[in-house]
Design a protein around this motif. Structure first.
Motif, PDB file in Angstrom:
ATOM      1  N   LYS A   1       1.146   5.035   4.752  1.00  0.00           N
ATOM      2  CA  LYS A   1      -0.009   5.499   5.526  1.00  0.00           C
ATOM      3  C   LYS A   1       0.459   6.229   6.783  1.00  0.00           C
ATOM      4  CE  LYS A   1      -3.218   1.759   4.166  1.00  0.00           C
ATOM      5  NZ  LYS A   1      -4.353   2.544   3.675  1.00  0.00           N
TER       6      LYS A   1
ATOM      7  N   GLY B   1      -9.571   3.780  -5.243  1.00  0.00           N
ATOM      8  CA  GLY B   1      -9.325   5.055  -5.897  1.00  0.00           C
ATOM      9  C   GLY B   1      -9.230   6.239  -4.975  1.00  0.00           C
ATOM     10  N   ASP B   2      -9.429   6.035  -3.669  1.00  0.00           N
ATOM     11  CA  ASP B   2      -9.348   7.154  -2.727  1.00  0.00           C
ATOM     12  C   ASP B   2      -8.687   6.682  -1.439  1.00  0.00           C
ATOM     13  OD1 ASP B   2      -9.581   9.360  -1.139  1.00  0.00           O
ATOM     14  OD2 ASP B   2     -11.749   9.615  -1.402  1.00  0.00           O
ATOM     15  N   PRO B   3      -7.374   6.832  -1.321  1.00  0.00           N
ATOM     16  CA  PRO B   3      -6.653   6.341  -0.144  1.00  0.00           C
ATOM     17  C   PRO B   3      -6.969   7.091   1.138  1.00  0.00           C
ATOM     18  CG  PRO B   3      -5.197   7.620  -1.548  1.00  0.00           C
ATOM     19  CD  PRO B   3      -6.479   7.463  -2.302  1.00  0.00           C
ATOM     20  N   THR B   4      -7.762   8.167   1.047  1.00  0.00           N
ATOM     21  CA  THR B   4      -8.114   8.918   2.253  1.00  0.00           C
ATOM     22  C   THR B   4      -9.491   8.530   2.796  1.00  0.00           C
ATOM     23  OG1 THR B   4      -9.163  10.742   1.030  1.00  0.00           O
ATOM     24  CG2 THR B   4      -6.784  10.880   1.402  1.00  0.00           C
ATOM     25  N   ALA B   5     -10.264   7.765   2.035  1.00  0.00           N
ATOM     26  CA  ALA B   5     -11.632   7.422   2.424  1.00  0.00           C
ATOM     27  C   ALA B   5     -11.691   5.990   2.948  1.00  0.00           C
ATOM     28  CB  ALA B   5     -12.583   7.583   1.249  1.00  0.00           C
TER      29      ALA B   5
ATOM     30  N   ASP C   1      -4.612   7.721   8.901  1.00  0.00           N
ATOM     31  CA  ASP C   1      -5.142   7.059   7.708  1.00  0.00           C
ATOM     32  C   ASP C   1      -5.855   5.776   8.108  1.00  0.00           C
ATOM     33  OD1 ASP C   1      -4.233   8.980   5.967  1.00  0.00           O
ATOM     34  OD2 ASP C   1      -2.306   7.984   5.631  1.00  0.00           O
TER      35      ASP C   1
ATOM     36  N   THR D   1      -9.064   1.129   2.770  1.00  0.00           N
ATOM     37  CA  THR D   1      -9.571   2.337   2.127  1.00  0.00           C
ATOM     38  C   THR D   1     -10.409   2.011   0.895  1.00  0.00           C
ATOM     39  OG1 THR D   1      -7.494   2.526   0.913  1.00  0.00           O
ATOM     40  CG2 THR D   1      -7.683   3.786   2.954  1.00  0.00           C
ATOM     41  N   ALA D   2     -11.189   2.993   0.488  1.00  0.00           N
ATOM     42  CA  ALA D   2     -12.059   2.834  -0.671  1.00  0.00           C
ATOM     43  C   ALA D   2     -11.222   2.785  -1.954  1.00  0.00           C
ATOM     44  CB  ALA D   2     -13.050   3.997  -0.723  1.00  0.00           C
TER      45      ALA D   2
ATOM     46  N   GLN E   1       0.827  -1.201   0.000  1.00  0.00           N
ATOM     47  CA  GLN E   1       0.000   0.000   0.000  1.00  0.00           C
ATOM     48  C   GLN E   1       0.866   1.257   0.000  1.00  0.00           C
ATOM     49  OE1 GLN E   1      -3.644   0.008   0.064  1.00  0.00           O
ATOM     50  NE2 GLN E   1      -3.071  -2.043  -0.621  1.00  0.00           N
TER      51      GLN E   1
END
Length: 365
Positions: A265, A276-280, A269, A273-274, A262
């Motif tokens: 992080k 396409g979005d490593p912040t979600a 974090d 994660t979702a 990954q």
């Protein structure tokens, strides 16, 4: 209200009008068919005022809808729980009781409502959940003296439909591996994590790196993710208490390998994660459930009833099979009480009649 501040007037129609004044000096009236009924009403009202049980007759005329709104405003609950209350009110309670004067609702009305819900094909669980919302609303009406007693009180078990018992689903270790093999990386690790940790989906979604301690092989459950109408809420765990969940050596290795692949992080974090979005955070509902979990379950040849939450049941069943004490399982899963653990999983423990017999023989000879 002073005891002398009332009177009865005979109207031209032949009916009797009871007149009285409240403590603020405002006059009120109510019509009765005859003087005897008006007199009885005023005498009862005066007695109630003197012994502290007086209820303003106008309060009984308050619509159920208003009482329900007041009750709901006092509930400090999780967003998803409040959304459930609102849905039950909107769908099952307000159509029947919404415009009714709360003081006019009788036990027979509640019985009729329960029967109507059954005739409409509502599930027993839905009926009971709706009733569990109706009862405290009417309790609030009694507490505020809008009505003398809760009409739900006299109801018996026979007034409710029998619950439909559904078999709890568990996977064995081989089935977990088979299911994970059908899930594309990196979410195969998420599947293993759910089955081996027994954590709730919301707890997994809210798990941040600062709460993952691979050195000590533990994670700290301090938050839970809840989604209501597309909005994300980060809340304390379901029981309101934080807990520490131990990780097996194999799961710890999986997580290490997963994190190596990954992007770097930070402490805040999310572990998972979702796309396409490593912040979600990843959410078990929506995209993951419909596009990843369910198709994988079909390909693995597992029951179409399988839910993500059944991975939590799977963890409990595998621990029981390894003779882990129920108290330890309670703490691992984060149940609020030992009784909840035994109520849900007690049937999985082997019968201990032989052990009891042998223990008694050793004790008494």
């Amino acid at each position: 209200m002073a005891t002398s501040r009332y009177s009865i007037r005979q109207r031209e129609s032949g009916r009797s009008q009871a007149r009285w004044y409240d403590d603020a000096g405002t006059r009120h009236t109510r019509m009765f068919d005859n003087r005897t009924e008006a007199k009885r009403f005023l005498n009862q009202m005066t007695a109630d005022k003197q012994n502290g049980t007086y209820r303003d007759p106008r309060d009984a005329e308050l619509p159920f809808r208003k009482v329900a709104e007041g009750w709901l405003a006092t509930k400090v609950k999780r967003p998803k729980t409040l959304a459930g209350y609102e849905s039950l009110l909107r769908t099952h309670l307000l159509p029947t009781f919404g415009d009714r004067q709360v003081g006019s609702i009788k036990t027979s009305d509640v019985r009729r409502w329960l029967a109507d819900m059954q005739r409409k094909g509502c599930a027993p669980g839905t009926i009971r959940n709706a009733y569990r919302v109706l009862t405290p609303i009417l309790d609030a009406a009694v507490e505020n003296r809008y009505m003398a007693a809760n009409p739900c009180g006299p109801l018996k078990r026979d007034d409710f439909p029998k619950p439909r018992r559904t078999t709890m689903l568990f996977l064995d270790a081989e089935q977990v591996a088979r299911l994970a093999a059908e899930i594309p990386a990196p979410y195969d690790v998420l599947l293993h994590f759910a089955a081996r940790s027994g954590m709730r989906a919301g707890e997994i979604g809210a798990l941040r790196m600062e709460n993952v301690d691979l050195l000590r092989k533990v994670v700290h459950v301090r938050e839970s993710l809840s989604e209501v109408a597309g909005a994300l809420h980060y809340l304390p765990p379901k029981t309101g208490e934080e807990r520490t969940v131990v990780l097996s050596a194999a799961l710890t290795r999986m997580l290490r390998d997963y994190l190596v692949a990954q992007p770097q992080k930070g402490p805040r974090d999310f572990l998972f994660t979702a796309p396409g979005d490593p912040t979600a955070p990843v959410r078990h509902s929506g995209w993951f459930y419909g596009n990843v979990f369910k198709p994988a379950a079909r390909r693995a040849g597992l029951s179409p009833r399988l839910r993500f939450h059944d991975l939590r049941h799977t963890c409990a069943s595998l621990l029981i099979a390894e003779n882990v004490p129920a108290k330890a399982i309670q703490e691992h899963l984060g149940h609020s009480s030992y009784a909840i653990t035994m109520d849900r999983y007690g049937h999985l423990y082997p019968a201990a009649t032989d052990d009891v017999r042998e223990a008694l023989e050793r004790a008494f000879g």
